[in-house]
Design a protein around this motif. Structure first.
Motif, PDB file in Angstrom:
ATOM      1  N   ALA A   1       1.047  -1.234  -0.254  1.00  0.00           N
ATOM      2  CA  ALA A   1       0.169   0.037   0.479  1.00  0.00           C
ATOM      3  C   ALA A   1       1.471   1.240   0.311  1.00  0.00           C
ATOM      4  O   ALA A   1       1.376   0.605   0.737  1.00  0.00           O
ATOM      5  N   LEU A   2       0.809   2.291  -0.916  1.00  0.00           N
ATOM      6  CA  LEU A   2       1.079   3.703  -1.026  1.00  0.00           C
ATOM      7  C   LEU A   2       0.993   4.583   0.250  1.00  0.00           C
ATOM      8  O   LEU A   2      -0.639   4.849  -0.069  1.00  0.00           O
ATOM      9  N   ARG A   3       1.044   5.080   1.261  1.00  0.00           N
ATOM     10  CA  ARG A   3       0.598   6.583   2.059  1.00  0.00           C
ATOM     11  C   ARG A   3       1.345   7.708   1.851  1.00  0.00           C
ATOM     12  O   ARG A   3       2.923   7.551   1.406  1.00  0.00           O
TER      13      ARG A   3
ATOM     14  N   LEU B   1       0.157  17.808  -8.781  1.00  0.00           N
ATOM     15  CA  LEU B   1       0.271  16.231  -9.382  1.00  0.00           C
ATOM     16  C   LEU B   1      -1.780  15.990  -9.012  1.00  0.00           C
ATOM     17  O   LEU B   1      -1.910  16.018  -7.878  1.00  0.00           O
ATOM     18  N   ASN B   2      -1.818  14.164  -9.875  1.00  0.00           N
ATOM     19  CA  ASN B   2      -2.654  13.985  -9.725  1.00  0.00           C
ATOM     20  C   ASN B   2      -1.869  12.444  -9.736  1.00  0.00           C
ATOM     21  O   ASN B   2      -1.820  11.792 -10.078  1.00  0.00           O
ATOM     22  N   VAL B   3      -2.534  12.964  -7.695  1.00  0.00           N
ATOM     23  CA  VAL B   3      -1.694  12.059  -6.575  1.00  0.00           C
ATOM     24  C   VAL B   3      -3.280  10.137  -7.037  1.00  0.00           C
ATOM     25  O   VAL B   3      -3.514  10.328  -6.079  1.00  0.00           O
ATOM     26  N   THR B   4      -2.377   8.740  -6.721  1.00  0.00           N
ATOM     27  CA  THR B   4      -2.977   7.971  -7.058  1.00  0.00           C
ATOM     28  C   THR B   4      -2.488   7.120  -5.324  1.00  0.00           C
ATOM     29  O   THR B   4      -1.745   6.454  -5.445  1.00  0.00           O
ATOM     30  N   ALA B   5      -3.061   6.998  -4.761  1.00  0.00           N
ATOM     31  CA  ALA B   5      -2.764   5.868  -3.742  1.00  0.00           C
ATOM     32  C   ALA B   5      -3.956   5.775  -2.221  1.00  0.00           C
ATOM     33  O   ALA B   5      -4.956   5.563  -2.541  1.00  0.00           O
ATOM     34  N   THR B   6      -3.205   4.772  -1.249  1.00  0.00           N
ATOM     35  CA  THR B   6      -4.070   4.533  -0.606  1.00  0.00           C
ATOM     36  C   THR B   6      -4.486   4.649   0.460  1.00  0.00           C
ATOM     37  O   THR B   6      -5.852   4.858   0.626  1.00  0.00           O
ATOM     38  N   HIS B   7      -3.221   5.635   0.562  1.00  0.00           N
ATOM     39  CA  HIS B   7      -3.920   6.715   2.244  1.00  0.00           C
ATOM     40  C   HIS B   7      -2.875   7.923   1.340  1.00  0.00           C
ATOM     41  O   HIS B   7      -2.028   7.952   1.902  1.00  0.00           O
ATOM     42  N   PHE B   8      -4.209   9.515   2.469  1.00  0.00           N
ATOM     43  CA  PHE B   8      -3.227  10.253   2.756  1.00  0.00           C
ATOM     44  C   PHE B   8      -2.733  10.596   3.613  1.00  0.00           C
ATOM     45  O   PHE B   8      -4.407  10.133   4.693  1.00  0.00           O
ATOM     46  N   THR B   9      -2.398  11.608   3.546  1.00  0.00           N
ATOM     47  CA  THR B   9      -2.518  11.770   5.573  1.00  0.00           C
ATOM     48  C   THR B   9      -3.492  12.983   5.970  1.00  0.00           C
ATOM     49  O   THR B   9      -3.104  13.972   4.308  1.00  0.00           O
ATOM     50  N   ALA B  10      -4.143  13.490   6.404  1.00  0.00           N
ATOM     51  CA  ALA B  10      -4.927  15.283   6.577  1.00  0.00           C
ATOM     52  C   ALA B  10      -3.455  16.377   6.004  1.00  0.00           C
ATOM     53  O   ALA B  10      -3.844  17.209   5.236  1.00  0.00           O
ATOM     54  N   SER B  11      -2.781  16.161   6.194  1.00  0.00           N
ATOM     55  CA  SER B  11      -2.143  17.476   5.890  1.00  0.00           C
ATOM     56  C   SER B  11      -1.042  17.335   4.669  1.00  0.00           C
ATOM     57  O   SER B  11      -1.336  18.289   3.799  1.00  0.00           O
TER      58      SER B  11
ATOM     59  N   GLY C   1      -3.019  22.823  -6.320  1.00  0.00           N
ATOM     60  CA  GLY C   1      -4.167  22.394  -7.544  1.00  0.00           C
ATOM     61  C   GLY C   1      -3.491  20.905  -7.871  1.00  0.00           C
ATOM     62  O   GLY C   1      -4.600  20.652  -9.027  1.00  0.00           O
ATOM     63  N   GLY C   2      -3.288  20.188  -7.274  1.00  0.00           N
ATOM     64  CA  GLY C   2      -3.676  18.933  -7.749  1.00  0.00           C
ATOM     65  C   GLY C   2      -4.988  18.045  -7.101  1.00  0.00           C
ATOM     66  O   GLY C   2      -5.606  18.918  -6.622  1.00  0.00           O
ATOM     67  N   THR C   3      -4.486  16.655  -7.348  1.00  0.00           N
ATOM     68  CA  THR C   3      -6.602  16.082  -6.739  1.00  0.00           C
ATOM     69  C   THR C   3      -5.205  14.486  -6.671  1.00  0.00           C
ATOM     70  O   THR C   3      -4.414  13.971  -6.697  1.00  0.00           O
ATOM     71  N   CYS C   4      -6.165  14.068  -5.276  1.00  0.00           N
ATOM     72  CA  CYS C   4      -5.612  13.415  -4.574  1.00  0.00           C
ATOM     73  C   CYS C   4      -6.617  11.636  -4.897  1.00  0.00           C
ATOM     74  O   CYS C   4      -8.258  12.798  -4.819  1.00  0.00           O
ATOM     75  N   THR C   5      -6.494  10.726  -5.668  1.00  0.00           N
ATOM     76  CA  THR C   5      -7.511   9.667  -5.292  1.00  0.00           C
ATOM     77  C   THR C   5      -7.017   9.115  -4.441  1.00  0.00           C
ATOM     78  O   THR C   5      -6.029   8.429  -4.362  1.00  0.00           O
ATOM     79  N   GLU C   6      -8.158   8.213  -3.214  1.00  0.00           N
ATOM     80  CA  GLU C   6      -7.890   7.112  -2.705  1.00  0.00           C
ATOM     81  C   GLU C   6      -7.653   5.898  -3.438  1.00  0.00           C
ATOM     82  O   GLU C   6      -9.358   5.790  -4.675  1.00  0.00           O
ATOM     83  N   SER C   7      -7.106   5.108  -3.873  1.00  0.00           N
ATOM     84  CA  SER C   7      -7.684   3.474  -4.618  1.00  0.00           C
ATOM     85  C   SER C   7      -7.510   1.650  -4.014  1.00  0.00           C
ATOM     86  O   SER C   7      -7.052   2.298  -2.098  1.00  0.00           O
TER      87      SER C   7
END
Length: 147
Positions: A109-111, A122-132, A141-147
């Motif tokens: 898993a990518l955190r 950046l358009n980032v796709t990961a399993t988990h993002f911290t709030a910060s 200006g990027g996007t966060c997508t959880e997979s």
């Protein structure tokens, strides 16, 4: 499957319990198959699991080893937004793309962690993002997508 192979599921048919102590003719009379004397012939007799007759049992003889690995452990690959800042703007960031660029090497898993600063979108796709991390990527200006 043949018709002759069809059998009811285990537990569907009640198997009658063996009736013991009903006389010699029944086959399990008098001592009910428990022998003459001793702890195992008594009512409630027997020893607990692991008991070895007073000898220190195996579960107490073995050391408590600290290096047994958890078979259900989930391997996480962590990356900070500061490392993502070196990528060109508008890049699709996934675990596979980071591995291809040799930025990360582990599988799993990518955190994305929030340490560091990021200014490129950046358009980032990961399993988990911290709030910060999510706040910093979206502020750039990027996007966060959880997979």
């Amino acid at each position: 499957m043949k018709l002759a192979d069809a059998q009811p599921q285990k537990g569907a048919r009640l198997v009658s319990k063996k009736r013991v102590g009903r006389g010699h003719a029944a086959g399990q009379g008098k001592t009910s198959g428990l022998g003459m004397r001793g702890q195992k012939s008594r009512s409630g007799g027997g020893v607990r699991p692991g008991f070895e007759g007073g000898q220190t049992p195996l579960y107490r003889r073995l050391p408590k080893l600290s290096y047994f690995s958890n078979p259900n452990r989930v391997a996480n690959t962590e990356i900070s937004v500061g490392k993502l800042a070196q990528l060109p703007a508008g890049t699709e960031v996934t675990h596979a793309s980071l591995a291809a660029l040799k930025i990360v090497s582990k599988h799993g898993a990518l955190r994305v962690l929030g340490t560091g600063e990021i200014t490129v979108p950046l358009n980032v796709t990961a399993t988990h993002f911290t709030a910060s991390a999510r706040a910093k990527i979206e502020a750039a200006g990027g996007t966060c997508t959880e997979s």
